[in-house]
Design an enzyme around this catalytic site. Structure first.
Site, PDB file in Angstrom:
ATOM      1  N   CYS A  49       0.838  -1.210   0.000  1.00 52.84           N
ATOM      2  CA  CYS A  49       0.000   0.000   0.000  1.00 52.84           C
ATOM      3  C   CYS A  49       0.870   1.256   0.000  1.00 52.84           C
ATOM      4  O   CYS A  49       1.690   1.461   0.914  1.00 52.84           O
ATOM      5  CB  CYS A  49      -0.931  -0.024   1.218  1.00 52.84           C
ATOM      6  SG  CYS A  49      -1.838   1.507   1.480  1.00 52.84           S
ATOM      7  N   CYS A  52       0.239   3.478   3.029  1.00 46.64           N
ATOM      8  CA  CYS A  52       0.871   2.930   4.235  1.00 46.64           C
ATOM      9  C   CYS A  52       2.350   3.309   4.289  1.00 46.64           C
ATOM     10  O   CYS A  52       2.876   3.653   5.350  1.00 46.64           O
ATOM     11  CB  CYS A  52       0.720   1.411   4.259  1.00 46.64           C
ATOM     12  SG  CYS A  52      -0.988   0.831   4.267  1.00 46.64           S
TER      13      CYS A  52
END
Length: 451
Positions: A49, A52
């Site tokens: 991600c 993230c």
């Protein structure tokens, strides 16, 4: 010397990185059984991600700050792709997901992903639901620190029980306090006690169950200041209030009279006409028209005023230019009485338009940021599809020709029939030859007799 300095710098960076990450604990399968003993602030992430990865350095700073400040909150992170069962149990559906786990409760964080905002959330939720205010000095201190706060005044009552329930639900957004009547500022007057008050915008507002309805709904509506700087995140949060959002779309870098005047008009209406409009409207301004253009799928002129209905994606634009406060009040009243024309919405045609608009925006943004990447991403699939279509069409045509050719050349039935016909023709030719020979012999005999 330069090489030594570079090595020293890299070593320092590695050390700081290792030190910061040391304040954030990697959580595994045993976390589910051991978490009850502490209050945890956890980042559920996925290694692939991008958001993230962007949050990771901020999260390390959060870990350092929480540890150095002596906070009881422990900071951790969990790979939700590896420990998917635990993440699913906590209701993780996207990445990154930030949760504060306190006993049996799990509180979602939905604010801006900055160190300050995350830490403020953790400290607020980790503390008691209702914080007591024992003195006027403490009350003044709290008012200076928080733009919006809710205070229960009185002793034990049914209203206090409701207040505690609301606090357990909305502590993720705002602060809840309790105080006695003599602790309140001198400018506060109450008709009855117990009471719930909202302090904001340099004044206060008293909850009235008859006029304001459910306490939870009232707190949810009043947790915002009367006038806000509205961005995409704030607009999303305002959707929970059920209010229409009246925003002045301006350019904050533009100090022209027109931009400043329009912002001032909205501010004055929010302040001076609060009692008339606060139940239905939230006021603010938005810097630039990029976000509002994507929201409305249209080009909005700057400066202007737009009223947004976040519940059904409708919006209202004034038919005439807003020159003063009276013009804005007239526009707002026309929305309330239903005479203003609503645009947009969430109907099927608007949804189709949204899909087309988003697709177009994506393509344009990719080509603007990287033309070569855009050509590769969109040109290559189109080329492959074109080749496949050409191949399919060509294959159909060739198959037909081949079928006809094979039928004409190697069809056994056709060959047999052709052979039979040729055989009949040969026999006819033989018969014809025989008849011709006999006739010739008779002719010779006749000629001899004549001689």
């Amino acid at each position: 010397m330069a090489a030594a300095g570079l090595c020293s710098f890299l070593a320092t960076v590695v050390f700081l990185s290792a030190t910061s990450s040391g304040f954030v604990e990697d959580l595994g399968e045993t976390f589910k059984e051991t978490r009850q003993d502490d209050v945890w602030l956890v980042d559920f992430y996925a290694p692939w991600c991008g958001h993230c990865k962007k949050l990771e350095p901020v999260w390390n700073e959060v870990g350092i700050e929480m540890r150095s400040s002596g906070s009881p909150v422990r900071v951790g992170k969990m790979d939700a792709t590896v420990h998917s069962s635990i993440a699913s149990e906590f209701g993780v559906r996207g990445f990154p997901t930030i949760k504060l786990l306190k006993g049996d409760m799990a509180y979602n964080y939905r604010g801006p992903r900055t160190k300050e905002d995350i830490i403020e959330f953790a400290n607020r939720v980790a503390g008691p639901l209702i914080r007591p205010l024992p003195s006027q000095q403490m009350f003044e201190h709290v008012q200076k620190r928080h733009k919006v706060l809710f205070v229960y005044v009185g002793v034990e009552s049914t209203l206090k029980e409701k207040f505690i329930e609301v606090a357990s639900e909305l502590i993720v957004y705002t602060y809840f306090f309790s105080a006695s009547e003599d602790v309140l500022p001198e400018y506060v007057t109450l008709n009855e006690v117990p009471a719930v008050l909202a302090f904001k915008d340099s004044t206060y507002f008293v909850y009235d169950e008859y006029e304001d309805g459910d306490l939870s709904s009232w707190v949810n509506k009043e947790r915002f200041e009367g006038y806000l700087h509205v961005d995409g995140f704030t607009l999303y949060e305002l959707g929970d209030t059920g209010k229409l959002v009246a925003v002045a779309v301006i350019d904050e870098k533009n100090n022209s009279v027109e931009h400043l005047r329009l912002k001032s008009i909205v501010q004055e209406v929010a302040r001076d006409y609060r009692d008339q409009f606060y139940r239905d409207f939230q006021f603010g301004h938005m810097d630039g028209n990029d976000y509002i253009n994507s929201l409305l799928m249209d080009e909005v002129q700057v400066p202007t005023i737009v009223v947004l209905n976040t519940s059904n994606q409708q919006y209202f634009l004034p038919n005439e230019k807003v020159e003063n406060i009276e013009d804005l009040i007239q526009f707002i009243n026309s929305i309330l009485d239903g005479t203003a024309e609503a645009q947009g919405g969430d109907g099927i045609l608007q949804r189709i338009k949204r899909v087309a608009y988003d697709a177009k925006s994506t393509v344009v943004s990719v080509f603007k940021s990287s033309p070569l990447l855009g050509c590769f991403l969109f040109g290559l699939p189109l080329g492959v599809i074109s080749i496949m279509c050409y191949g399919i069409c060509t294959a159909d045509s060739d198959d037909g020709s081949e079928e006809m050719t094979r039928k004409d050349v190697i069809d056994p039935n056709a060959s047999d029939e052709g052979s039979d016909e040729e055989h009949d023709e040969d026999k006819t030719r033989e018969n014809s030859s025989e008849v011709t020979d006999e006739d010739q012999e008779e002719k010779d005999v006749v000629e001899k007799k004549k001689d």
